[in-house]
Design a protein around this motif. Sequence first.
Motif, PDB file in Angstrom:
ATOM      1  N   UNK A 117       1.139  -2.253  -1.202  1.00 16.19           N
ATOM      2  CA  UNK A 117       0.185  -2.890  -2.107  1.00 16.19           C
ATOM      3  C   UNK A 117       0.868  -4.094  -2.756  1.00 16.19           C
ATOM      4  N   UNK A 118       0.257  -5.259  -2.637  1.00 13.02           N
ATOM      5  CA  UNK A 118       0.883  -6.497  -3.081  1.00 13.02           C
ATOM      6  C   UNK A 118       1.064  -6.546  -4.598  1.00 13.02           C
ATOM      7  N   UNK A 119       2.149  -7.188  -4.990  1.00 11.10           N
ATOM      8  CA  UNK A 119       2.454  -7.464  -6.392  1.00 11.10           C
ATOM      9  C   UNK A 119       2.525  -6.221  -7.267  1.00 11.10           C
ATOM     10  N   UNK A 120       3.107  -5.161  -6.724  1.00 11.99           N
ATOM     11  CA  UNK A 120       3.399  -3.975  -7.522  1.00 11.99           C
ATOM     12  C   UNK A 120       4.891  -3.674  -7.399  1.00 11.99           C
ATOM     13  N   UNK A 121       5.383  -2.867  -8.305  1.00 13.03           N
ATOM     14  CA  UNK A 121       6.807  -2.528  -8.304  1.00 13.03           C
ATOM     15  C   UNK A 121       7.216  -1.737  -7.072  1.00 13.03           C
ATOM     16  N   UNK A 122       6.248  -1.105  -6.403  1.00 10.06           N
ATOM     17  CA  UNK A 122       6.579  -0.275  -5.250  1.00 10.06           C
ATOM     18  C   UNK A 122       7.013  -1.108  -4.042  1.00 10.06           C
ATOM     19  N   UNK A 123       6.753  -2.397  -4.078  1.00  8.20           N
ATOM     20  CA  UNK A 123       7.196  -3.272  -2.992  1.00  8.20           C
ATOM     21  C   UNK A 123       8.711  -3.409  -2.936  1.00  8.20           C
ATOM     22  N   UNK A 124       9.404  -3.049  -4.011  1.00  9.41           N
ATOM     23  CA  UNK A 124      10.848  -3.238  -4.042  1.00  9.41           C
ATOM     24  C   UNK A 124      11.577  -2.505  -2.926  1.00  9.41           C
ATOM     25  N   UNK A 141      13.224   3.174 -15.797  1.00  7.58           N
ATOM     26  CA  UNK A 141      13.011   4.617 -15.682  1.00  7.58           C
ATOM     27  C   UNK A 141      11.557   4.986 -15.399  1.00  7.58           C
ATOM     28  N   UNK A 142      10.635   4.045 -15.560  1.00  6.93           N
ATOM     29  CA  UNK A 142       9.219   4.343 -15.359  1.00  6.93           C
ATOM     30  C   UNK A 142       8.737   4.000 -13.950  1.00  6.93           C
ATOM     31  N   UNK A 143       9.666   3.890 -13.004  1.00  8.68           N
ATOM     32  CA  UNK A 143       9.279   3.537 -11.639  1.00  8.68           C
ATOM     33  C   UNK A 143       8.255   4.517 -11.075  1.00  8.68           C
ATOM     34  N   UNK A 144       8.393   5.789 -11.400  1.00 13.22           N
ATOM     35  CA  UNK A 144       7.514   6.807 -10.834  1.00 13.22           C
ATOM     36  C   UNK A 144       6.207   6.967 -11.615  1.00 13.22           C
ATOM     37  N   UNK A 145       5.999   6.154 -12.621  1.00 14.76           N
ATOM     38  CA  UNK A 145       4.779   6.213 -13.409  1.00 14.76           C
ATOM     39  C   UNK A 145       3.714   5.351 -12.727  1.00 14.76           C
ATOM     40  N   UNK A 146       2.779   5.986 -12.050  1.00 16.07           N
ATOM     41  CA  UNK A 146       1.790   5.250 -11.255  1.00 16.07           C
ATOM     42  C   UNK A 146       0.754   4.547 -12.122  1.00 16.07           C
ATOM     43  N   UNK A 147       0.534   5.038 -13.326  1.00 12.34           N
ATOM     44  CA  UNK A 147      -0.440   4.389 -14.210  1.00 12.34           C
ATOM     45  C   UNK A 147       0.054   3.025 -14.659  1.00 12.34           C
ATOM     46  N   UNK A 148       1.362   2.764 -14.495  1.00 13.68           N
ATOM     47  CA  UNK A 148       1.923   1.480 -14.898  1.00 13.68           C
ATOM     48  C   UNK A 148       2.369   0.655 -13.693  1.00 13.68           C
ATOM     49  N   UNK A 149       1.753   0.909 -12.555  1.00 13.05           N
ATOM     50  CA  UNK A 149       2.158   0.216 -11.324  1.00 13.05           C
ATOM     51  C   UNK A 149       2.057  -1.290 -11.462  1.00 13.05           C
ATOM     52  N   UNK A 150       0.975  -1.746 -12.100  1.00 12.19           N
ATOM     53  CA  UNK A 150       0.771  -3.182 -12.243  1.00 12.19           C
ATOM     54  C   UNK A 150       1.585  -3.758 -13.405  1.00 12.19           C
ATOM     55  N   UNK A 151       2.124  -2.877 -14.274  1.00 10.45           N
ATOM     56  CA  UNK A 151       2.893  -3.351 -15.413  1.00 10.45           C
ATOM     57  C   UNK A 151       4.371  -3.535 -15.061  1.00 10.45           C
ATOM     58  N   UNK A 152       4.782  -2.921 -13.965  1.00  6.40           N
ATOM     59  CA  UNK A 152       6.163  -3.070 -13.555  1.00  6.40           C
ATOM     60  C   UNK A 152       6.427  -4.466 -13.016  1.00  6.40           C
ATOM     61  N   UNK A 153       7.697  -4.790 -12.886  1.00  4.95           N
ATOM     62  CA  UNK A 153       8.063  -6.118 -12.381  1.00  4.95           C
ATOM     63  C   UNK A 153       8.056  -6.080 -10.862  1.00  4.95           C
ATOM     64  N   UNK A 154       7.116  -6.776 -10.264  1.00  8.24           N
ATOM     65  CA  UNK A 154       7.051  -6.839  -8.808  1.00  8.24           C
ATOM     66  C   UNK A 154       8.081  -7.839  -8.298  1.00  8.24           C
ATOM     67  N   UNK A 155       8.455  -7.759  -7.015  1.00  7.06           N
ATOM     68  CA  UNK A 155       9.408  -8.727  -6.464  1.00  7.06           C
ATOM     69  C   UNK A 155       8.957 -10.172  -6.645  1.00  7.06           C
ATOM     70  N   UNK A 156       7.667 -10.420  -6.454  1.00  6.14           N
ATOM     71  CA  UNK A 156       7.167 -11.789  -6.564  1.00  6.14           C
ATOM     72  C   UNK A 156       7.222 -12.289  -8.010  1.00  6.14           C
ATOM     73  N   UNK A 157       6.901 -11.426  -8.967  1.00  9.31           N
ATOM     74  CA  UNK A 157       6.925 -11.834 -10.370  1.00  9.31           C
ATOM     75  C   UNK A 157       8.347 -12.201 -10.793  1.00  9.31           C
ATOM     76  N   UNK A 158       9.330 -11.366 -10.432  1.00  7.78           N
ATOM     77  CA  UNK A 158      10.708 -11.669 -10.786  1.00  7.78           C
ATOM     78  C   UNK A 158      11.166 -12.961 -10.117  1.00  7.78           C
ATOM     79  N   UNK A 159      10.772 -13.160  -8.852  1.00  2.00           N
ATOM     80  CA  UNK A 159      11.160 -14.381  -8.152  1.00  2.00           C
ATOM     81  C   UNK A 159      10.611 -15.617  -8.853  1.00  2.00           C
ATOM     82  N   UNK A 160       9.371 -15.541  -9.329  1.00  2.00           N
ATOM     83  CA  UNK A 160       8.780 -16.682 -10.026  1.00  2.00           C
ATOM     84  C   UNK A 160       9.536 -17.000 -11.311  1.00  2.00           C
ATOM     85  N   UNK A 161      10.016 -15.972 -11.993  1.00  2.00           N
ATOM     86  CA  UNK A 161      10.863 -16.179 -13.168  1.00  2.00           C
ATOM     87  C   UNK A 161      12.156 -16.879 -12.764  1.00  2.00           C
TER      88      UNK A 161
END
Length: 260
Positions: A149-156, A68-88
Motif C-alpha cells: 500500500x503506497x505511502x504507508x510505513x509498511x513499505x519500509x 515502537x508503533x510500527x505494529x499499530x495499524x490504526x496509525x498506518x497513515x500517521x507513520x513516516x513512509x519512505x516517500x515522506x522521509x525522502x521528501x524531507x
Amino acid sequence: MLCFLNRNYLNRLFHEGTGMKLSSIFHKSPDIWDNSIHRNVFVNMVSHYKQKTEKPIILSDENFSLNAKFFNFSEAQKGVSPRLLMQHLIKLSDLTKYLGFSGIKVLMTVREQSTWLASRYAQSAYTMQNACQLDFVNRVKKIIKVKDVKDTKFEWLNYLTVKKMYQDGLGINMIKVISMEELRDKPVNFIKNLDQFLNTKGQLIKWVSTDVITTNKSSRGINANRWILNLEGKKEHITLSGELVTMIEKSYCDQSTKLV
C-alpha cells in the motif's frame, strides 16, 4: 574523522528551538522546512559544526523512519513512509548544499524481514494490550497483506523499492544499503563498505579495531528464532517457526536483503 550527532542531542536541540523533536518533525509535511524557525535550527546546527571541522556530519536516529508503533495499524497513515522521509531529506539536502556540502547521504541498514519483524515486535510489546505468539503471527499476516500500500510505513520492508526510490530522489551514489547479516557474518566487510560510502579514506577501518567489532545480537533474543517480549514483570517470548519464516520470505522474495 566523523562528527557524530546522536538521537538525544538532536531531539534536545530541535525541541529547544522548535518545540518538536527532530523525529517528530519528519511526521509533518516537508514544507515545514520552509518555516524559518525549523530551517534556521538545522542551518545553524550544520553551520556550527562546519566551522569547527570539515568532517562529515553524521545524524543518527533510527526513529527517523520507524518507532515502537510500527505494529499499530490504526496509525498506518500517521507513520513516516519512505516517500515522506525522502521528501524531507531532499529539502535538507538543498540546505546542506547551500552551506557548502555535497548533499545528504543516507545509510540504510536492513535485516531479513522475518527476524526484523520478530525483533521489532518484541521491542514494541509494551505498547500492545495482548502481546503474545498468536498476536504476533496475526499482525505479521496483516502486514504482508498491506505491504505494498503506497505511502504507508509498511513499505519500509520493501527494501529494493525503497533503495530505488532514494536513488531517484537523492542520487544513485547518495544511498547505501548494508545488511545486518553482513555485520554479523562479515564485520570487517561491513566497516570497509561504510568507510567507502562515507569517504573516510581508510580512517574508519583504522579507528574501528577488528578486536572490538562484535556481532549484532538482540538483547531480547533467546536463541536464533526466539525473542523475549519487552513486558514489565512478565517473561513471555515469541518464536519464528519454520512455517512463518517461509511465509514471510515468500512474500518478500523480490525485496530480500540479497537483492539490495
